[in-house]
Design a protein around this motif. Structure first.
Motif, PDB file in Angstrom:
ATOM      1  N   THR A  41      -6.644   4.902   4.567  1.00 38.47           N
ATOM      2  CA  THR A  41      -8.095   5.073   4.498  1.00 38.47           C
ATOM      3  C   THR A  41      -8.774   3.857   3.870  1.00 38.47           C
ATOM      4  OG1 THR A  41      -7.891   6.313   2.426  1.00 38.47           O
ATOM      5  CG2 THR A  41      -7.974   7.581   4.460  1.00 38.47           C
ATOM      6  N   ARG A  42      -8.002   3.112   3.082  1.00 35.76           N
ATOM      7  CA  ARG A  42      -8.525   1.884   2.475  1.00 35.76           C
ATOM      8  C   ARG A  42      -7.371   1.085   1.920  1.00 35.76           C
ATOM      9  NH1 ARG A  42     -12.049   1.145  -2.897  1.00 35.76           N
ATOM     10  NH2 ARG A  42     -12.628  -1.015  -2.564  1.00 35.76           N
ATOM     11  N   LYS A  43      -7.502  -0.241   1.972  1.00 41.63           N
ATOM     12  CA  LYS A  43      -6.467  -1.111   1.407  1.00 41.63           C
ATOM     13  C   LYS A  43      -7.141  -2.265   0.690  1.00 41.63           C
ATOM     14  CE  LYS A  43      -2.377  -3.743   2.532  1.00 41.63           C
ATOM     15  NZ  LYS A  43      -1.701  -4.581   3.488  1.00 41.63           N
ATOM     16  N   THR A  44      -6.704  -2.489  -0.562  1.00 41.67           N
ATOM     17  CA  THR A  44      -7.174  -3.639  -1.326  1.00 41.67           C
ATOM     18  C   THR A  44      -5.972  -4.537  -1.586  1.00 41.67           C
ATOM     19  OG1 THR A  44      -6.790  -2.683  -3.526  1.00 41.67           O
ATOM     20  CG2 THR A  44      -8.899  -2.145  -2.442  1.00 41.67           C
ATOM     21  N   ARG A  45      -6.152  -5.567  -2.392  1.00 39.30           N
ATOM     22  CA  ARG A  45      -5.016  -6.447  -2.717  1.00 39.30           C
ATOM     23  C   ARG A  45      -3.893  -5.703  -3.423  1.00 39.30           C
ATOM     24  NH1 ARG A  45      -7.335 -11.424  -5.869  1.00 39.30           N
ATOM     25  NH2 ARG A  45      -6.766  -9.871  -7.382  1.00 39.30           N
ATOM     26  N   SER A  46      -4.244  -4.715  -4.245  1.00 40.29           N
ATOM     27  CA  SER A  46      -3.212  -4.078  -5.057  1.00 40.29           C
ATOM     28  C   SER A  46      -3.079  -2.568  -4.851  1.00 40.29           C
ATOM     29  CB  SER A  46      -3.461  -4.353  -6.535  1.00 40.29           C
ATOM     30  OG  SER A  46      -4.710  -3.810  -6.924  1.00 40.29           O
ATOM     31  N   LEU A  47      -3.959  -1.958  -4.061  1.00 42.27           N
ATOM     32  CA  LEU A  47      -3.918  -0.510  -3.858  1.00 42.27           C
ATOM     33  C   LEU A  47      -3.995  -0.166  -2.375  1.00 42.27           C
ATOM     34  CD1 LEU A  47      -6.489   0.625  -6.576  1.00 42.27           C
ATOM     35  CD2 LEU A  47      -3.983   0.676  -6.758  1.00 42.27           C
ATOM     36  N   ILE A  48      -3.294   0.890  -2.001  1.00 40.63           N
ATOM     37  CA  ILE A  48      -3.380   1.437  -0.649  1.00 40.63           C
ATOM     38  C   ILE A  48      -3.734   2.912  -0.780  1.00 40.63           C
ATOM     39  CG2 ILE A  48      -2.185   1.905   1.514  1.00 40.63           C
ATOM     40  CD1 ILE A  48      -0.393  -0.472   0.955  1.00 40.63           C
ATOM     41  N   PHE A  49      -4.837   3.301  -0.165  1.00 36.44           N
ATOM     42  CA  PHE A  49      -5.308   4.680  -0.174  1.00 36.44           C
ATOM     43  C   PHE A  49      -4.864   5.331   1.130  1.00 36.44           C
ATOM     44  CE2 PHE A  49      -7.910   2.208  -2.936  1.00 36.44           C
ATOM     45  CZ  PHE A  49      -8.322   3.052  -3.953  1.00 36.44           C
ATOM     46  N   MET A  50      -4.179   6.454   1.024  1.00 40.07           N
ATOM     47  CA  MET A  50      -3.600   7.119   2.189  1.00 40.07           C
ATOM     48  C   MET A  50      -4.101   8.555   2.291  1.00 40.07           C
ATOM     49  SD  MET A  50      -1.451   4.859   3.464  1.00 40.07           S
ATOM     50  CE  MET A  50      -0.617   5.944   4.606  1.00 40.07           C
ATOM     51  N   SER A  51      -4.087   9.078   3.511  1.00 40.67           N
ATOM     52  CA  SER A  51      -4.327  10.502   3.714  1.00 40.67           C
ATOM     53  C   SER A  51      -3.417  10.954   4.845  1.00 40.67           C
ATOM     54  CB  SER A  51      -5.789  10.793   4.034  1.00 40.67           C
ATOM     55  OG  SER A  51      -6.139  10.229   5.268  1.00 40.67           O
ATOM     56  N   GLY A  52      -3.189  12.255   4.911  1.00 42.75           N
ATOM     57  CA  GLY A  52      -2.331  12.757   5.959  1.00 42.75           C
ATOM     58  C   GLY A  52      -2.462  14.250   6.143  1.00 42.75           C
TER      59      GLY A  52
END
Length: 145
Positions: free
Chosen positions: A108-119
């Motif tokens: 759902t979103r990706k930054t340099r240090s974080l990945i936001f996921m949904s499922g």
């Protein structure tokens, strides 16, 4: 469930994952295949995955959600080391022994240090749970030689 045979994912094009040893071995076997939108994971509910009521234990469902979302995040992060820093799971319906549980995930979103996921986690087209989480990219281990 009576003595009916369990679903065999290999007959439907699924490939068993060969994960490294550890906790996930107790939850498996986990199966995978590629969908149009990426990796899809699944597992057959066995009696060892169930609670006292004889349905899939919520802890197993959360373990599976963490594995599915985490592997998808790992792939999107080019295999860089990462850690789950948040995981929210919403239980919607019970799952019985012998049913094949599948997880479809998305970034759902990706930054340099974080990945936001949904499922979404489903069985035969019915959603049984949803999950959202955040994975932190870790620094690669340095070779100390």
């Amino acid at each position: 469930m009576d003595d009916a045979p369990l679903f065999d994912p290999s007959l439907d094009g699924w490939v068993q994952r060969n994960d490294e040893p550890g906790f996930i071995e107790m939850a498996g076997p986990i199966w995978e295949r590629r969908g149009d939108d990426g990796l899809i994971l699944g597992f057959v509910v066995r009696p060892m995955h169930c609670n006292r009521r004889g349905v899939l234990h919520g802890g197993m469902l959360m373990t599976f959600a963490d594995q599915a979302l985490g592997l998808s995040a790992w792939e999107a992060n080019a295999g860089s080391p990462q850690a789950t820093i948040q995981l929210d799971t919403h239980f919607i319906a019970a799952v019985d022994v012998g049913e094949f549980v599948q997880a479809e995930t998305r970034i759902t979103r990706k930054t340099r240090s974080l990945i936001f996921m949904s499922g979404s986690i489903h069985v035969s087209g019915r959603v049984v749970a949803t999950a959202q989480g955040i994975w932190k990219t870790l620094q690669k281990e340095r070779n100390e030689n």
